[in-house]
Design a protein around this motif. Structure first.
Motif, short mmCIF file in Angstrom:
data_model
loop_
_atom_site.label_atom_id
_atom_site.label_comp_id
_atom_site.label_asym_id
_atom_site.label_seq_id
_atom_site.Cartn_x
_atom_site.Cartn_y
_atom_site.Cartn_z
N LEU A 25 0.87 -1.18 0.00
CA LEU A 25 0.00 0.00 0.00
C LEU A 25 0.90 1.22 0.00
N ASN A 26 0.55 2.21 -0.81
CA ASN A 26 1.46 3.32 -0.99
C ASN A 26 0.73 4.67 -0.91
N GLY A 27 0.28 4.99 0.30
CA GLY A 27 -0.36 6.28 0.52
C GLY A 27 -1.86 6.24 0.29
N VAL A 28 -2.57 5.47 1.10
CA VAL A 28 -4.02 5.30 0.94
C VAL A 28 -4.78 6.20 1.90
N ASP A 29 -5.74 6.93 1.36
CA ASP A 29 -6.69 7.72 2.15
C ASP A 29 -8.09 7.17 1.91
N LEU A 30 -8.84 6.93 2.99
CA LEU A 30 -10.16 6.32 2.83
C LEU A 30 -11.03 6.65 4.03
N LYS A 31 -12.28 7.00 3.74
CA LYS A 31 -13.28 7.16 4.80
C LYS A 31 -14.50 6.33 4.44
N ILE A 32 -15.02 5.63 5.44
CA ILE A 32 -16.25 4.85 5.27
C ILE A 32 -17.20 5.25 6.40
N ASP A 33 -18.42 5.61 6.03
CA ASP A 33 -19.39 6.06 7.00
C ASP A 33 -20.23 4.91 7.53
N SER A 34 -20.82 5.12 8.69
CA SER A 34 -21.73 4.15 9.27
C SER A 34 -22.89 3.88 8.31
N GLY A 35 -23.19 2.60 8.12
CA GLY A 35 -24.31 2.22 7.28
C GLY A 35 -23.99 2.08 5.81
N GLU A 36 -22.74 2.30 5.40
CA GLU A 36 -22.38 2.13 3.99
C GLU A 36 -22.19 0.65 3.65
N PRO A 43 -7.28 -6.40 -8.83
CA PRO A 43 -6.67 -7.65 -9.30
C PRO A 43 -5.72 -8.23 -8.26
N SER A 44 -5.28 -9.45 -8.50
CA SER A 44 -4.31 -10.09 -7.61
C SER A 44 -3.05 -9.25 -7.55
N GLY A 45 -2.56 -9.03 -6.33
CA GLY A 45 -1.36 -8.23 -6.14
C GLY A 45 -1.59 -6.74 -6.12
N SER A 46 -2.86 -6.33 -6.13
CA SER A 46 -3.18 -4.89 -6.18
C SER A 46 -2.99 -4.20 -4.84
N GLY A 47 -3.07 -4.98 -3.75
CA GLY A 47 -3.01 -4.40 -2.42
C GLY A 47 -4.33 -4.46 -1.68
N LYS A 48 -5.38 -4.97 -2.34
CA LYS A 48 -6.69 -4.98 -1.70
C LYS A 48 -6.73 -5.90 -0.48
N SER A 49 -6.03 -7.04 -0.55
CA SER A 49 -6.01 -7.95 0.61
C SER A 49 -5.25 -7.32 1.77
N THR A 50 -4.16 -6.62 1.46
CA THR A 50 -3.41 -5.91 2.50
C THR A 50 -4.28 -4.84 3.14
N ILE A 215 -14.86 0.57 -4.60
CA ILE A 215 -13.50 1.11 -4.47
C ILE A 215 -12.54 0.16 -5.17
N LEU A 216 -11.78 0.70 -6.11
CA LEU A 216 -10.82 -0.10 -6.86
C LEU A 216 -9.41 0.19 -6.37
N VAL A 217 -8.68 -0.87 -6.02
CA VAL A 217 -7.29 -0.75 -5.59
C VAL A 217 -6.39 -1.31 -6.68
N ARG A 218 -5.37 -0.55 -7.02
CA ARG A 218 -4.41 -1.00 -8.03
C ARG A 218 -3.04 -0.43 -7.69
N ASP A 219 -2.02 -1.31 -7.72
CA ASP A 219 -0.64 -0.89 -7.43
C ASP A 219 -0.52 -0.16 -6.10
N GLY A 220 -1.27 -0.65 -5.11
CA GLY A 220 -1.14 -0.12 -3.76
C GLY A 220 -1.85 1.19 -3.50
N LYS A 221 -2.68 1.63 -4.46
CA LYS A 221 -3.39 2.89 -4.29
C LYS A 221 -4.85 2.73 -4.69
N ILE A 222 -5.69 3.58 -4.15
CA ILE A 222 -7.08 3.61 -4.58
C ILE A 222 -7.16 4.43 -5.87
N THR A 223 -7.55 3.77 -6.94
CA THR A 223 -7.60 4.44 -8.24
C THR A 223 -9.01 4.83 -8.66
#
Length: 238
Positions: A25-36, A43-50, A215-223
């Protein structure tokens, strides 16, 4: 007014591989609200599992801040993180992760065991959770006596038994047939309609369409981070 359940700022997860430093993961910013209802894709290796592991307090970021319900959790001890996982986050996994020698009711009651509740309290919470996934009639069955879809419903009941703030589902339909997939996704929709915050990891666009946000993660970032018109038709049943 919505409340931030998840606030991630500048999160990096770095690994040393030989002489190189690799950023999962390379500098991810993310907010998720209650009830979302959020679908986390990549893809595999994108960073989504991390990212999922950090969101679920299964791992810590190398850098950055992670606030869960307003509490900074990135630097907590293993025991503190375990406590959060038991009471604040409900997990649903692709492989169900049920204990084979325990009944459905006993499997669902496990989080309450770790929370130190009495046997009567544990059984009451577990029975209520099984009712919510329409599996009360299988309370005394072992996992080996259940279909794949029924096992996943037991796993969902276990995830919601302690009334967590967030339900995290990692490829929850990956091992299911079409009919069971439709049934499981309907349960997630019902839980969301009841006010649950759901973060679902999937690589299947048809499954992601159940969410209100993708939310799409690719190469350690949210794209990509988009609000979507949720589809009530996940897939066509043959």
């Amino acid at each position: 007014m919505s409340k931030n359940v998840v606030t991630i700022t500048g999160v990096k997860k770095l690994y040393k591989m030989g002489s190189e430093i690799v950023a999962a993961l390379n500098g991810v910013d993310l907010k998720i609200d209650s009830g979302e209802f959020v679908a986390l894709m990549g893809p595999s290796g994108s960073g989504k599992s991390t990212l999922m592991n950090i969101l679920g307090c299964l791992d810590r970021p190398t850098e950055g801040s992670y606030k869960l319900l307003g509490r900074e959790v990135s630097k907590l001890s293993d025991d503190e993180l375990a406590g959060i996982r038991n009471t604040t986050i409900g997990f649903v996994f692709q492989n169900f992760n049920l204990l084979p020698k325990l009944t459905s009711l006993e499997n669902v009651a496990l989080p309450a065991v770790y929370a130190g509740l009495s046997n009567a309290e544990r059984m009451s919470l577990a029975a209520d959770a099984l009712k919510k996934v329409s599996l009360a009639d299988r309370a005394e069955h072992l996992p080996s006596e259940l279909s794949g879809g029924q096992r996943q419903r037991v796993a969902i009941a276990r995830a919601i038994a302690m009334k967590p703030s967030i339900i995290m589902a990692d490829e929850p339909t990956g091992n299911l047939d079409t009919k069971s997939t439709v049934e499981i996704m309907q349960i997630f929709r019902d839980l969301h309609a009841g006010g649950s915050t759901i973060i679902l990891v999937t690589h299947e666009p048809d499954i992601a369409r159940a969410a209100d946000r993708q939310i799409l993660v690719r190469d350690g970032k949210i794209t990509k981070d988009i609000l979507t018109a949720r589809s009530d038709e996940i897939i066509d049943v043959v």
